[in-house]
Design a protein around this motif. Structure first.
Motif, PDB file in Angstrom:
ATOM      1  N   SER A   5      87.779  36.291  49.359  1.00  0.00           N
ATOM      2  CA  SER A   5      87.912  35.402  50.688  1.00  0.00           C
ATOM      3  C   SER A   5      88.737  34.247  50.029  1.00  0.00           C
ATOM      4  O   SER A   5      89.642  33.824  50.875  1.00  0.00           O
ATOM      5  N   TYR A   9      91.992  33.320  51.981  1.00  0.00           N
ATOM      6  CA  TYR A   9      91.976  31.856  52.824  1.00  0.00           C
ATOM      7  C   TYR A   9      92.861  31.053  52.166  1.00  0.00           C
ATOM      8  O   TYR A   9      93.713  30.129  52.920  1.00  0.00           O
ATOM      9  N   THR A  34      93.862  28.990  60.709  1.00  0.00           N
ATOM     10  CA  THR A  34      93.725  29.998  59.573  1.00  0.00           C
ATOM     11  C   THR A  34      92.232  30.711  60.003  1.00  0.00           C
ATOM     12  O   THR A  34      91.764  31.908  59.606  1.00  0.00           O
ATOM     13  N   VAL A  36      89.379  29.664  59.098  1.00  0.00           N
ATOM     14  CA  VAL A  36      88.531  29.411  58.078  1.00  0.00           C
ATOM     15  C   VAL A  36      87.797  28.169  58.508  1.00  0.00           C
ATOM     16  O   VAL A  36      88.342  27.225  58.935  1.00  0.00           O
TER      17      VAL A  36
END
Length: 151
Positions: A5, A9, A34, A36
């Motif tokens: 991830s 990301y 994003t 995130v």
């Protein structure tokens, strides 16, 4: 090779910064684009900053911006910097080779080496600009071509 991830990301953040090249974006703006979390994004952007891909600006209008031109950000380098070797197996790695007791006469090592070479071949020929322009490499016979894809 497995992209975590963190790698995914980081590429998302680089794409957002590339879309706004020359502008400073707050971490909240990057997070919103994003999906995130700000906390995780802070860690990723700090690492990208240490690696020289992004810079930051302090203050009320502070945030992050892309340090390099989009055509200078090589995706293969980014993945290697964040994730390590591209090889699926340590015995086939060029940069992080680890011997295997079954290596001599191993019939799988050529396969793992081919997978490594193919992944490296594509990633090393892809830049952030290519992704932003939807120009993706693909293998055609024994050659690698680049096409513009529409989604």
């Amino acid at each position: 090779m497995k992209v975590s991830s963190k790698g995914e990301y980081a590429l998302r953040a680089l794409l957002v910064l590339g879309q706004h090249h020359g502008n400073v974006l707050s971490i909240q703006e990057i997070s919103d684009k994003t999906l995130v979390t700000v906390h995780y994004l802070e860690q990723i952007l700090l690492q990208l900053k240490k690696l020289g891909y992004v810079s930051s600006k302090r203050g009320v209008k502070g945030g992050y911006f892309l340090e390099k031109a989009t055509d200078e950000v090589n995706i293969g380098e980014v993945i290697r910097d964040l994730e390590g070797p591209l090889s699926p197996m340590a015995c086939a790695s060029i940069t992080k080779y680890e011997p295997c007791p079954l290596e001599e006469g191993c019939q799988l090592k050529p396969l793992w080496s081919l997978v490594r070479d193919t992944i490296a071949f594509v990633l090393e020929r892809t830049t952030l600009e290519d992704l932003l322009e939807n120009r993706l490499p693909f293998i055609k016979g024994d050659e690698l071509d680049v096409i513009k894809r529409s989604y």
